[in-house]
Design a protein around this motif. Structure first.
Motif, PDB file in Angstrom:
ATOM      1  N   UNK A   1     -34.760 -12.522  14.534  1.00 20.97           N
ATOM      2  CA  UNK A   1     -33.825 -12.121  13.111  1.00 20.97           C
ATOM      3  C   UNK A   1     -33.539 -13.209  12.154  1.00 20.97           C
ATOM      4  N   UNK A   2     -34.737 -14.824  12.137  1.00 17.72           N
ATOM      5  CA  UNK A   2     -34.645 -15.869  11.931  1.00 17.72           C
ATOM      6  C   UNK A   2     -35.271 -15.988  10.312  1.00 17.72           C
ATOM      7  N   UNK A   3     -34.729 -16.482   9.246  1.00 25.30           N
ATOM      8  CA  UNK A   3     -35.169 -16.978   8.237  1.00 25.30           C
ATOM      9  C   UNK A   3     -35.563 -18.204   7.566  1.00 25.30           C
ATOM     10  N   UNK A   4     -36.511 -17.647   6.835  1.00 25.99           N
ATOM     11  CA  UNK A   4     -37.741 -18.905   6.440  1.00 25.99           C
ATOM     12  C   UNK A   4     -36.800 -19.178   5.703  1.00 25.99           C
ATOM     13  N   UNK A   5     -36.798 -20.678   4.507  1.00 28.21           N
ATOM     14  CA  UNK A   5     -36.225 -21.085   3.132  1.00 28.21           C
ATOM     15  C   UNK A   5     -38.262 -21.635   3.194  1.00 28.21           C
ATOM     16  N   UNK A   6     -39.047 -20.983   1.869  1.00 32.73           N
ATOM     17  CA  UNK A   6     -40.064 -21.428   1.395  1.00 32.73           C
ATOM     18  C   UNK A   6     -39.511 -22.043   0.319  1.00 32.73           C
ATOM     19  N   UNK A   7     -40.420 -23.258   0.173  1.00 32.06           N
ATOM     20  CA  UNK A   7     -40.230 -24.314  -1.182  1.00 32.06           C
ATOM     21  C   UNK A   7     -41.510 -24.070  -2.455  1.00 32.06           C
ATOM     22  N   UNK A   8     -42.279 -24.130  -1.884  1.00 32.51           N
ATOM     23  CA  UNK A   8     -43.864 -23.629  -2.606  1.00 32.51           C
ATOM     24  C   UNK A   8     -44.273 -22.998  -3.887  1.00 32.51           C
ATOM     25  N   UNK A   9     -44.748 -22.770  -4.670  1.00 36.66           N
ATOM     26  CA  UNK A   9     -45.233 -21.564  -5.069  1.00 36.66           C
ATOM     27  C   UNK A   9     -46.351 -20.978  -4.137  1.00 36.66           C
ATOM     28  N   UNK A  10     -46.690 -20.105  -4.524  1.00 33.30           N
ATOM     29  CA  UNK A  10     -47.799 -19.651  -3.631  1.00 33.30           C
ATOM     30  C   UNK A  10     -48.101 -17.788  -4.432  1.00 33.30           C
ATOM     31  N   UNK A  11     -49.102 -17.284  -3.887  1.00 40.86           N
ATOM     32  CA  UNK A  11     -49.878 -16.178  -4.465  1.00 40.86           C
ATOM     33  C   UNK A  11     -49.591 -14.628  -4.674  1.00 40.86           C
ATOM     34  N   UNK A  12     -48.038 -14.464  -4.250  1.00 44.39           N
ATOM     35  CA  UNK A  12     -47.456 -13.133  -4.445  1.00 44.39           C
ATOM     36  C   UNK A  12     -47.815 -12.292  -3.267  1.00 44.39           C
ATOM     37  N   UNK A  13     -47.624 -11.166  -4.326  1.00 50.00           N
ATOM     38  CA  UNK A  13     -48.313  -9.982  -3.126  1.00 50.00           C
ATOM     39  C   UNK A  13     -47.491  -9.820  -1.690  1.00 50.00           C
ATOM     40  N   UNK A  14     -46.407  -9.840  -0.985  1.00 52.16           N
ATOM     41  CA  UNK A  14     -45.314 -10.521   0.299  1.00 52.16           C
ATOM     42  C   UNK A  14     -44.042 -10.018  -0.113  1.00 52.16           C
ATOM     43  N   UNK A  15     -43.163  -9.819   0.852  1.00 48.86           N
ATOM     44  CA  UNK A  15     -41.833  -9.532   0.522  1.00 48.86           C
ATOM     45  C   UNK A  15     -41.512  -9.111   2.039  1.00 48.86           C
ATOM     46  N   UNK A  16     -40.783 -10.117   2.882  1.00 50.47           N
ATOM     47  CA  UNK A  16     -40.774 -10.020   2.966  1.00 50.47           C
ATOM     48  C   UNK A  16     -39.023 -10.402   3.768  1.00 50.47           C
ATOM     49  N   UNK A  17     -37.852  -9.541   4.109  1.00 50.99           N
ATOM     50  CA  UNK A  17     -36.532  -9.510   4.947  1.00 50.99           C
ATOM     51  C   UNK A  17     -36.187 -10.987   5.184  1.00 50.99           C
ATOM     52  N   UNK A  18     -36.787 -11.486   6.271  1.00 49.33           N
ATOM     53  CA  UNK A  18     -37.522 -12.863   6.991  1.00 49.33           C
ATOM     54  C   UNK A  18     -37.349 -14.470   6.157  1.00 49.33           C
ATOM     55  N   UNK A  19     -38.018 -14.026   5.157  1.00 53.10           N
ATOM     56  CA  UNK A  19     -38.307 -15.392   3.976  1.00 53.10           C
ATOM     57  C   UNK A  19     -37.959 -14.863   2.659  1.00 53.10           C
ATOM     58  N   UNK A  20     -36.450 -16.449   2.477  1.00 52.51           N
ATOM     59  CA  UNK A  20     -35.949 -16.757   1.636  1.00 52.51           C
ATOM     60  C   UNK A  20     -37.285 -17.469   0.209  1.00 52.51           C
ATOM     61  N   UNK A  21     -38.025 -16.672  -0.808  1.00 61.03           N
ATOM     62  CA  UNK A  21     -38.682 -16.956  -1.422  1.00 61.03           C
ATOM     63  C   UNK A  21     -38.485 -18.254  -3.001  1.00 61.03           C
ATOM     64  N   UNK A  22     -37.674 -19.395  -2.556  1.00 63.24           N
ATOM     65  CA  UNK A  22     -37.901 -20.775  -3.404  1.00 63.24           C
ATOM     66  C   UNK A  22     -39.072 -21.320  -4.450  1.00 63.24           C
ATOM     67  N   UNK A  23     -40.090 -21.164  -3.791  1.00 60.09           N
ATOM     68  CA  UNK A  23     -41.505 -20.984  -4.644  1.00 60.09           C
ATOM     69  C   UNK A  23     -42.136 -19.700  -5.877  1.00 60.09           C
ATOM     70  N   UNK A  24     -42.348 -20.527  -6.420  1.00 56.52           N
ATOM     71  CA  UNK A  24     -42.839 -19.909  -7.475  1.00 56.52           C
ATOM     72  C   UNK A  24     -43.888 -18.469  -7.303  1.00 56.52           C
ATOM     73  N   UNK A  25     -43.931 -17.534  -7.622  1.00 55.63           N
ATOM     74  CA  UNK A  25     -45.510 -15.977  -8.117  1.00 55.63           C
ATOM     75  C   UNK A  25     -45.810 -15.715  -8.352  1.00 55.63           C
ATOM     76  N   UNK A  26     -46.680 -15.569  -9.151  1.00 54.29           N
ATOM     77  CA  UNK A  26     -47.698 -15.828  -9.791  1.00 54.29           C
ATOM     78  C   UNK A  26     -46.637 -15.313 -11.609  1.00 54.29           C
ATOM     79  N   UNK A  27     -46.242 -14.762 -11.243  1.00 55.30           N
ATOM     80  CA  UNK A  27     -45.405 -13.925 -12.069  1.00 55.30           C
ATOM     81  C   UNK A  27     -44.426 -15.177 -13.165  1.00 55.30           C
ATOM     82  N   UNK A  28     -44.630 -15.940 -12.368  1.00 60.98           N
ATOM     83  CA  UNK A  28     -43.721 -17.161 -12.582  1.00 60.98           C
ATOM     84  C   UNK A  28     -43.705 -18.841 -12.949  1.00 60.98           C
ATOM     85  N   UNK A  29     -45.587 -18.789 -12.577  1.00 57.85           N
ATOM     86  CA  UNK A  29     -45.944 -19.432 -12.707  1.00 57.85           C
ATOM     87  C   UNK A  29     -47.700 -19.490 -13.699  1.00 57.85           C
TER      88      UNK A  29
END
Length: 380
Positions: free
Chosen positions: A94-122
């Motif tokens: 039940x922990x959280x990952x704060x992820x800071x890097x751009x990534x390829x999208x197609x993911x949505x986990x309730x245990x990850x907070x996405x601060x890196x941009x996904x493709x719609x944003x870069x």
């Protein structure tokens, strides 16, 4: 209210993508130092660190160790492989990952907070800029894992919408350094641009070799990237024969005052968009803890959906639907020591990780405009 909150820092400072990992770690450490020195917070952050040294298996060991030391919030990881590798551990605890890097999208986990941009944003704004300015014919290059595969797949589909051509799509293992055959093909085909999704050392070798080849042939070819940052700029020679464009949520030219302040506080070093998103993530966390009085991950996530905190990236608010943040988007051209801003989107771009709400008409219109121009004839 807690007197002390344990946070886990999981970033590689050696290995093929070490420069990005070091930049992430610096952003996290600097934010922690500032928060702990700020009397507005009546708690301190106790940072526990683990260095996976760029080895995938070590991320599993690292997250187990950090969770065992009481951290319920993990900050870091760089590659998508490392992020995905620890998600089962986050879900189990039940922990959280704060992820800071751009990534390829197609993911949505309730245990990850996405601060890196996904493709719609870069990737989408970068390709729109490139196709409009350079043309629709491309070489697609990437590291042989999910970041390269998915980023190039999206690029191929967008190029097809724009009636463009993909001359080749090539993949290389992490750490590969020989790109002679690839570069021979690029020099022969002379595409409108190259999309570079290589990671770390492979990317630096490719860019240096391509720059030399273009110089020898009297060419200057555009090279696009969504993952090349200021922390890596010193690893390539002066890009005088390639036009290296990168897209991200922050470059030093966006806010020179912030850069100067960080240099005064923490010493001279590159302030990349990975540094900045990591730095901002820790400040968001501290503000959320202050708001709720504890660090329970579920409560922190709920608070972030309603927390509107001013940051160097603007006022950030998390979407409760996908745990992503709307982010600014800038395109910059690499010089000898710095990036120069060449384009900024008018407003922060919402995250659309599955590309189900994005508007692709701009790419279709590029094809239509070009077809119309091709049929124009001068009548005397």
């Amino acid at each position: 209210m807690l007197d002390q909150v344990v946070v886990g820092l999981l970033a590689s400072t050696c290995g093929t993508y070490s420069y990005v990992g070091r930049s992430i770690l610096a952003g996290l450490r600097h934010a922690i130092n500032e928060i702990n020195a700020d009397p507005a917070f009546d708690f301190t952050l106790d940072a526990r660190e683990y260095d996976p040294e760029g080895e995938l298996q070590n991320y599993i060991t690292g997250v187990d160790q950090l969770l065992g030391q009481g951290a319920r919030h993990i900050f870091g990881t760089t590659t998508s492989s490392s992020r995905k590798e620890i998600i089962p551990d986050l879900e189990r605890t039940g922990s959280l990952l704060w992820y800071p890097c751009p990534y390829e999208g197609y993911e949505c986990s309730q245990n990850v907070l996405y601060l890196g941009a996904c493709p719609s944003q870069n990737l989408l704004p970068l390709l729109s800029y490139a196709i409009s300015g350079f043309g629709p014919d491309a070489y697609l290059v990437g590291s042989n894992y999910i970041w390269g595969w998915e980023s190039n797949r999206i690029a191929r589909e967008l190029l097809e919408l724009a009636d463009g051509t993909v001359h080749a799509e090539k993949y290389y293992r992490f750490g590969d350094t020989d790109f002679d055959t690839l570069i021979d093909g690029i020099i022969h085909q002379r595409p409108s641009f190259i999309l570079n999704n290589l990671v770390g050392e492979s990317s630096y070798h490719f860019l240096n070799q391509l720059n030399e080849a273009c110089r020898e042939h009297g060419l200057r070819l555009p090279v696009l990237s969504c993952n090349f940052t200021e922390s890596e700029l010193a690893q390539i020679q002066t890009p005088d024969a390639i036009q290296l464009l990168s897209c991200g949520a922050f470059f030093e030219g966006v806010d020179p005052d912030f850069v100067a302040r960080q240099h005064r506080r923490h010493g001279i070093q590159p302030i990349s968009h990975c540094y900045t998103t990591a730095y901002v993530s820790m400040h968001l966390f501290a503000n959320a803890v202050r708001a709720v009085g504890h660090d329970h991950p579920e409560a922190i996530s709920e608070t972030l959906a309603n927390l509107n905190v001013p940051t160097v990236l603007g006022r950030l608010q998390m979407s409760e639907h996908n745990n992503h943040f709307a982010l600014p988007c800038h395109i910059a051209e690499a010089g000898p020591r710095h990036f120069r801003l060449v384009h900024t989107e008018n407003q922060a771009i919402p995250a659309d990780p599955y590309l189900v709400q994005s508007d692709f008409d701009a790419f279709r219109n590029l094809a239509t405009d070009r077809q119309q121009r091709n049929f124009l004839r001068l009548v005397k």
